[in-house]
Write a protein that holds these residues in place. Structure first.
Motif, PDB file in Angstrom:
ATOM      1  N   GLY A  17      43.649  51.134  34.436  1.00 41.16           N
ATOM      2  CA  GLY A  17      42.156  51.548  34.265  1.00 41.16           C
ATOM      3  C   GLY A  17      41.455  50.760  34.975  1.00 41.16           C
ATOM      4  N   TRP A  18      39.941  51.058  35.358  1.00 41.81           N
ATOM      5  CA  TRP A  18      39.267  50.343  36.305  1.00 41.81           C
ATOM      6  C   TRP A  18      37.895  50.640  35.827  1.00 41.81           C
ATOM      7  CZ3 TRP A  18      40.446  46.368  39.422  1.00 41.81           C
ATOM      8  CH2 TRP A  18      39.421  45.835  40.270  1.00 41.81           C
ATOM      9  N   THR A  19      37.040  49.728  35.432  1.00 44.38           N
ATOM     10  CA  THR A  19      35.476  49.887  34.836  1.00 44.38           C
ATOM     11  C   THR A  19      34.690  49.792  35.820  1.00 44.38           C
ATOM     12  OG1 THR A  19      35.124  47.760  34.139  1.00 44.38           O
ATOM     13  CG2 THR A  19      36.365  49.377  32.451  1.00 44.38           C
ATOM     14  N   PRO A  20      33.358  50.505  35.862  1.00 44.23           N
ATOM     15  CA  PRO A  20      32.335  50.194  36.812  1.00 44.23           C
ATOM     16  C   PRO A  20      31.932  49.008  36.823  1.00 44.23           C
ATOM     17  CG  PRO A  20      31.896  52.071  35.462  1.00 44.23           C
ATOM     18  CD  PRO A  20      33.055  51.659  34.607  1.00 44.23           C
ATOM     19  N   ALA A  21      31.887  48.152  35.597  1.00 46.28           N
ATOM     20  CA  ALA A  21      31.857  46.687  35.748  1.00 46.28           C
ATOM     21  C   ALA A  21      32.617  45.824  36.425  1.00 46.28           C
ATOM     22  CB  ALA A  21      31.909  45.876  34.323  1.00 46.28           C
ATOM     23  N   ALA A  22      33.920  46.359  36.668  1.00 51.32           N
ATOM     24  CA  ALA A  22      35.042  45.820  37.608  1.00 51.32           C
ATOM     25  C   ALA A  22      34.619  45.938  38.817  1.00 51.32           C
ATOM     26  CB  ALA A  22      36.401  46.194  37.029  1.00 51.32           C
ATOM     27  N   GLU A  23      34.023  47.233  39.025  1.00 51.44           N
ATOM     28  CA  GLU A  23      33.593  47.623  40.639  1.00 51.44           C
ATOM     29  C   GLU A  23      32.530  46.711  40.978  1.00 51.44           C
ATOM     30  OE1 GLU A  23      32.361  51.444  43.220  1.00 51.44           O
ATOM     31  OE2 GLU A  23      33.024  51.780  41.193  1.00 51.44           O
ATOM     32  N   LEU A  25      31.869  43.491  40.304  1.00 49.55           N
ATOM     33  CA  LEU A  25      32.278  42.074  40.191  1.00 49.55           C
ATOM     34  C   LEU A  25      32.991  42.159  41.198  1.00 49.55           C
ATOM     35  CD1 LEU A  25      32.322  39.557  38.976  1.00 49.55           C
ATOM     36  CD2 LEU A  25      34.505  40.168  37.712  1.00 49.55           C
ATOM     37  N   LEU A  26      34.132  43.109  41.702  1.00 48.33           N
ATOM     38  CA  LEU A  26      35.003  42.878  42.626  1.00 48.33           C
ATOM     39  C   LEU A  26      34.772  43.698  43.926  1.00 48.33           C
ATOM     40  CD1 LEU A  26      38.014  42.671  40.295  1.00 48.33           C
ATOM     41  CD2 LEU A  26      36.511  40.470  41.556  1.00 48.33           C
ATOM     42  N   GLY A  27      33.872  44.592  43.841  1.00 50.44           N
ATOM     43  CA  GLY A  27      33.549  45.489  45.054  1.00 50.44           C
ATOM     44  C   GLY A  27      34.557  46.524  45.441  1.00 50.44           C
ATOM     45  N   VAL A  40      47.049  41.938  43.464  1.00 51.34           N
ATOM     46  CA  VAL A  40      46.465  41.947  44.828  1.00 51.34           C
ATOM     47  C   VAL A  40      44.983  41.249  44.413  1.00 51.34           C
ATOM     48  CG1 VAL A  40      47.716  44.095  45.215  1.00 51.34           C
ATOM     49  CG2 VAL A  40      45.417  44.367  44.199  1.00 51.34           C
ATOM     50  N   LEU A  41      44.736  41.090  43.018  1.00 56.13           N
ATOM     51  CA  LEU A  41      43.476  40.597  43.009  1.00 56.13           C
ATOM     52  C   LEU A  41      43.470  39.053  42.878  1.00 56.13           C
ATOM     53  CD1 LEU A  41      42.252  42.820  39.818  1.00 56.13           C
ATOM     54  CD2 LEU A  41      41.638  42.977  42.183  1.00 56.13           C
ATOM     55  N   LEU A  42      44.454  38.356  43.066  1.00 56.37           N
ATOM     56  CA  LEU A  42      44.943  36.842  43.029  1.00 56.37           C
ATOM     57  C   LEU A  42      44.123  36.434  44.227  1.00 56.37           C
ATOM     58  CD1 LEU A  42      48.527  36.694  42.199  1.00 56.37           C
ATOM     59  CD2 LEU A  42      46.610  36.428  40.713  1.00 56.37           C
ATOM     60  N   ALA A  43      43.130  35.129  44.111  1.00 58.10           N
ATOM     61  CA  ALA A  43      42.453  34.586  45.062  1.00 58.10           C
ATOM     62  C   ALA A  43      43.554  34.143  46.146  1.00 58.10           C
ATOM     63  CB  ALA A  43      41.611  33.400  44.329  1.00 58.10           C
ATOM     64  N   ALA A  44      44.507  33.659  45.777  1.00 56.90           N
ATOM     65  CA  ALA A  44      45.389  33.040  46.906  1.00 56.90           C
ATOM     66  C   ALA A  44      46.907  33.342  46.667  1.00 56.90           C
ATOM     67  CB  ALA A  44      45.174  31.698  47.022  1.00 56.90           C
ATOM     68  N   PRO A  45      47.969  33.543  47.635  1.00 54.78           N
ATOM     69  CA  PRO A  45      49.271  33.912  47.251  1.00 54.78           C
ATOM     70  C   PRO A  45      49.834  32.700  46.356  1.00 54.78           C
ATOM     71  CG  PRO A  45      48.645  34.196  49.398  1.00 54.78           C
ATOM     72  CD  PRO A  45      47.489  33.434  48.941  1.00 54.78           C
ATOM     73  N   GLU A  46      49.388  31.396  46.439  1.00 51.43           N
ATOM     74  CA  GLU A  46      50.230  30.440  45.759  1.00 51.43           C
ATOM     75  C   GLU A  46      49.818  30.596  44.118  1.00 51.43           C
ATOM     76  OE1 GLU A  46      46.404  28.690  48.076  1.00 51.43           O
ATOM     77  OE2 GLU A  46      48.393  29.811  48.502  1.00 51.43           O
ATOM     78  N   ASP A  47      48.896  31.408  43.850  1.00 50.48           N
ATOM     79  CA  ASP A  47      48.476  31.696  42.471  1.00 50.48           C
ATOM     80  C   ASP A  47      49.442  32.420  41.720  1.00 50.48           C
ATOM     81  OD1 ASP A  47      46.076  30.200  42.886  1.00 50.48           O
ATOM     82  OD2 ASP A  47      44.759  31.665  42.968  1.00 50.48           O
ATOM     83  N   ALA A  48      50.329  33.122  42.564  1.00 47.49           N
ATOM     84  CA  ALA A  48      51.301  34.011  41.627  1.00 47.49           C
ATOM     85  C   ALA A  48      52.155  33.362  40.649  1.00 47.49           C
ATOM     86  CB  ALA A  48      52.117  34.682  43.112  1.00 47.49           C
ATOM     87  N   GLY A  75      36.754  39.113  50.556  1.00 46.54           N
ATOM     88  CA  GLY A  75      37.533  38.072  50.728  1.00 46.54           C
ATOM     89  C   GLY A  75      36.876  36.719  50.007  1.00 46.54           C
ATOM     90  N   ARG A  76      35.786  36.761  49.279  1.00 47.50           N
ATOM     91  CA  ARG A  76      35.275  35.682  48.505  1.00 47.50           C
ATOM     92  C   ARG A  76      36.191  35.406  47.276  1.00 47.50           C
ATOM     93  NH1 ARG A  76      30.801  36.925  45.952  1.00 47.50           N
ATOM     94  NH2 ARG A  76      30.866  38.912  46.599  1.00 47.50           N
ATOM     95  N   ARG A  77      36.019  34.091  47.089  1.00 46.30           N
ATOM     96  CA  ARG A  77      36.815  33.864  45.670  1.00 46.30           C
ATOM     97  C   ARG A  77      35.707  33.815  44.571  1.00 46.30           C
ATOM     98  NH1 ARG A  77      41.320  29.312  46.951  1.00 46.30           N
ATOM     99  NH2 ARG A  77      42.512  30.543  48.786  1.00 46.30           N
TER     100      ARG A  77
END
Length: 796
Positions: A17-23, A25-27, A40-48, A75-77
């Motif tokens: 599920g994906w809300t307009p507010a999420a769109e 915020l994240l584009g 795929v929403l993680l800011a960097a791979p090491e955050d896994a 690409g912004r965090r």
């Protein structure tokens, strides 16, 4: 959360599920993100790894709230506040509702809910909420770290259940105060240890305030705590240094100051402290600068230990210390920098050098941590102080070294002041002792003994003095004086006055005239030194007593200038203080001086002293005179013993002034040692006078002096007849020397001349001066007297 970006994720981590507010915020549009893995929403791979840990927490606890970062489509965090909640469908399947808010755009007033909880949980200030019965309801990460007890164990428990190292009763009393009164308790400080660092004392500052519900009823108490150990230690160091200022350096004594430093540092900072100073410093000398690799001589100046008797030490105070070039003490001395050896185990051999006794001491008492600090002041290195821990379990730290440096720096100034004072005091004392007589030539007329006791170290030496001066005619002068003040100035002034008295005594002046001349001299000196207050004050107001004892007549003539009356003990032991006329102190020039004459039979004792003997901080002058009188009643004792008895009886407390004491026991000359003849003023009697003198010398067994005595008598009697008036008296005195005296009624003083070869006369006194050991003139009430002395033959 209002206007939060919301995403629905299934149990496998797939976005469903994906809300307009999420769109917004994240584009990403919903079509691109649905059925995509949430990672795929993680800011960097090491955050896994962090995401996996959050997922495990959510599965165990049913949700999670906190802060995190996500990646925008460009690409912004983005920093977001997250809230994850579990959702179950009718079939029991679990999905996760993830809500996020952009922290960069959220206003301060919008912080609430899980975001506020996350902020409080991660706050650097320790926080906790307790119920009205003071049981933990909530605790943040910082307070959990302070206490060293897991959060889960503390919730529902009291403070005292897990923090035995704190005074929990006093802390809970402050909480109850806040609960009962509603008034917050601000900045309550306490110290103790927690399970985070058992046995290590730390300090905390805590504030308490009550929590009320919507109806205003108290539902708990919140407290916030911060670790203020550094502030507490800084304050403790400042208080310690202030205390050190009051306890170290109270005297001008080098050894005592060093011992005060050692005593103060033990227990407060170290278990064993030594203070080793250069030998020259103990003598008051200027310390030499370190040069090359040559170590100067050190001596143990002070030491202290938590163990009675300092069993760790290899030397007693005052003893020399062996210092090895490789030792920390030597390195500290040469570098001038402090050394810190937190763990001594690896450096014990270097510290002890080749001394097995020192090594054994180090190991026996378990010395494990060391600090060595140079003792320096005004650019000079005076010695080294060592601080050791043996029983205290913690090693020294940098903060301990800073404290040691501060303590030593303060003590170093006191040591240097004491050293400088010791040098000046020793110089003044040496000067004064050099100016005082080294021998008292009482001769056969008087037996003398004396004491000079300088005042304490605080006030320094003063200007008290005494003297015994041989005079013509077997007489002897007894002198005692006191100069105002202390120190080198007073000692130098005393030397000037003593020299002046010697000069005036050689003129054979009566006591009252001598004091009058001395008074004139002091007035001139005062005028000359008017611009130097210390010197002028030392001269002005000086006191003096001058007495002349004649063993032939057994009478003593005395005069005093502002000085205490002497004590006289007759042969039976009766003590009296004769009513000697009181003259003014020297330099005032206001009143004349008067003499008094006393009869002192053979065996009498006369005591001359300065006011420091009879006036003290614990007695007035009458009490002092009474004690002196009682002590002098033992006059039959040897004079040296009697001097000690008098001093012990009167100086029962620390001196506030110098003390000079001069005791003289009189010995009169019997008639067999003195003979005199009255002669008419006729040249014909000269031959008869020579014959009388030669016959008396034969009776005394002094035939070897007959020829020279004939010439002296002939010349003196002839001069008296030619230049004098009235009757003439010739007197011979057999004393330590043979004295020949000729008196007449003229006041004209003869003058020694060196006659020319063509002169027919004028050689009389020249011959007398050549034949006699000494000669001179003395004025009497009825005229003058010419005297000449000859040494007795050795066999007599």
């Amino acid at each position: 959360m209002a206007d939060a970006a919301t995403v629905l994720v299934d149990a496998e981590g797939i976005i469903t599920g994906w809300t307009p507010a999420a769109e917004r915020l994240l584009g990403y549009p919903a079509a691109e993100m649905v059925k995509q893995p949430a990672r795929v929403l993680l800011a960097a791979p090491e955050d896994a790894a962090k995401a996996e840990a959050i997922g495990a927490w959510c599965r165990e606890h049913g949700g999670w709230g906190g802060l995190g970062q996500v990646r925008h489509r460009d690409g912004r965090r983005i920093d977001v506040g997250l809230r994850i909640s579990a959702m179950r469908d009718p079939d029991g399947e679990t999905s996760w509702l993830v809500s996020g808010v952009d922290l960069g755009s959220i206003p301060a007033w919008a912080l609430s809910g899980s975001l506020l909880q996350a902020f409080l949980t991660r706050s650097p200030i320790g926080m906790a909420v307790l119920s009205p019965d003071l049981r933990y309801v909530w605790i943040n990460d910082t307070l959990e770290r302070y206490g060293g007890v897991p959060r889960a164990e503390r919730l529902g428990s009291r403070m005292g259940d897990f923090l035995p190292g704190l005074d929990t009763e006093a802390i809970e009393a402050r909480m109850r105060q806040a609960l009962e009164t509603g008034e917050p308790v601000i900045d309550y400080e306490y110290r103790g240890w927690t399970m985070a660092e058992p046995g290590s004392e730390r300090a905390y500052s805590t504030s308490f305030f009550r929590l009320d519900n919507a109806e205003g009823r108290p539902v708990g108490v919140c407290y916030m705590a911060i670790d203020v150990t550094d502030r507490w230690r800084a304050r403790e160091r400042l208080a310690l240094l202030n205390e050190a200022g009051a306890r170290i350096g109270g005297t001008l004594d080098v050894l005592r100051t060093a011992q005060e430093l050692a005593d103060f540092a033990v227990e407060r900072l170290a278990d064993f402290v030594t203070v080793d100073l250069l030998e020259g410093v103990l003598r008051g000398e200027e310390p030499a600068k370190p040069s090359g690799e040559t170590l100067p001589a050190f001596r143990r100046a002070g030491q202290a230990s938590i163990r009675e008797g300092c069993p760790e030490s290899i030397a007693a105070p005052g003893e020399p210390i062996a210092v090895f070039p490789s030792s920390p003490l030597a390195r500290c001395y040469f570098s001038g920098e402090p050394l810190l050896d937190p763990v001594m185990g690896v450096s014990i051999d270097a510290w002890s050098g080749d001394d097995p006794a020192r090594t054994a001491k180090l190991r026996e008492f378990g010395m494990h941590s060391l600090m060595v600090t140079p003792i320096g002041a005004r650019g000079a290195l005076l010695g080294v102080a060592s601080f050791v821990r043996s029983r205290h379990p913690d090693p020294f730290e940098e903060d301990d070294l800073l404290l040691a440096e501060e303590l030593v720096a303060r003590a170093a100034l006191c040591v240097d002041n004491a050293r400088r004072y010791s040098r000046e005091h020793a110089a003044a004392l040496a000067l004064q002792r050099s100016l005082l007589p080294h021998a008292l030539p009482g001769g056969q007329a008087v037996e003398v003994a004396s004491r000079y006791l300088p005042t304490d170290a605080r006030n320094g030496v003063g200007g008290d003095w005494f003297d015994v001066i041989p005079l013509s005619g077997a007489r002897v002068a007894l002198v005692v004086g006191d100069v105002v003040g202390h120190g080198i100035t007073a000692a130098a002034t005393m030397g000037r006055l003593r020299t002046a008295v010697h000069t005036l005594a050689d003129m054979d002046l009566p006591p009252d005239e001598l004091l009058a001349h001395l008074d004139d001299l002091v007035i001139r000196l005062t005028e000359e030194e008017a611009g130097q207050e210390g010197v002028a004050a030392a001269v002005l107001g000086a006191t003096c007593l001058y007495a002349v004892y004649d063993p032939v007549t057994q009478r003593c003539t005395m005069a005093r200038a502002g000085h205490p009356t002497p004590a006289v003990v007759d042969p039976s032991g009766e003590v009296s203080f004769p009513p000697l006329p009181a003259g003014p102190p020297l330099g005032l020039g206001s009143l004349p001086f008067e003499s008094a004459e006393l009869e002192l039979p053979d065996g009498s004792l006369i005591a001359l002293y300065t006011d420091g003997l009879i006036e003290g901080c614990d007695q007035d002058i009458d009490v002092g005179l009474g004690r002196l009188s009682n002590a002098l009643r033992q006059s039959a004792r040897p004079l040296e013993e009697l001097c000690s008895t008098v001093v012990d009886a009167l100086l029962t407390s620390p001196q506030s002034d110098d003390v000079a004491l001069l005791l003289a026991r009189t010995h009169g000359l019997d008639s067999g040692h003195v003979v005199s003849w009255d002669l008419p003023s006729d040249p014909a009697v000269v031959a008869g006078a020579r014959s009388l003198a030669v016959r008396r010398l034969a009776e005394w067994g002094l035939e070897d002096l007959a020829t020279t005595t004939e010439l002296i008598v002939s010349e003196l009697v002839t001069n008296a007849i030619r230049h004098g008036t009235g009757p003439i008296r010739l007197r011979l005195i057999r004393h330590e020397v043979l004295i020949c005296e000729v008196a007449d009624t003229s006041s004209t003083s003869p003058r020694l001349r060196h006659p020319r070869t063509t002169d027919e006369g004028g050689r009389g006194l020249f011959l007398v001066a050549q034949l006699a050991h000494r000669w001179g003139t003395r004025y009497t009430e009825g005229g003058k007297l010419i005297w000449a002395e000859q040494d007795l033959p050795e066999q007599v």
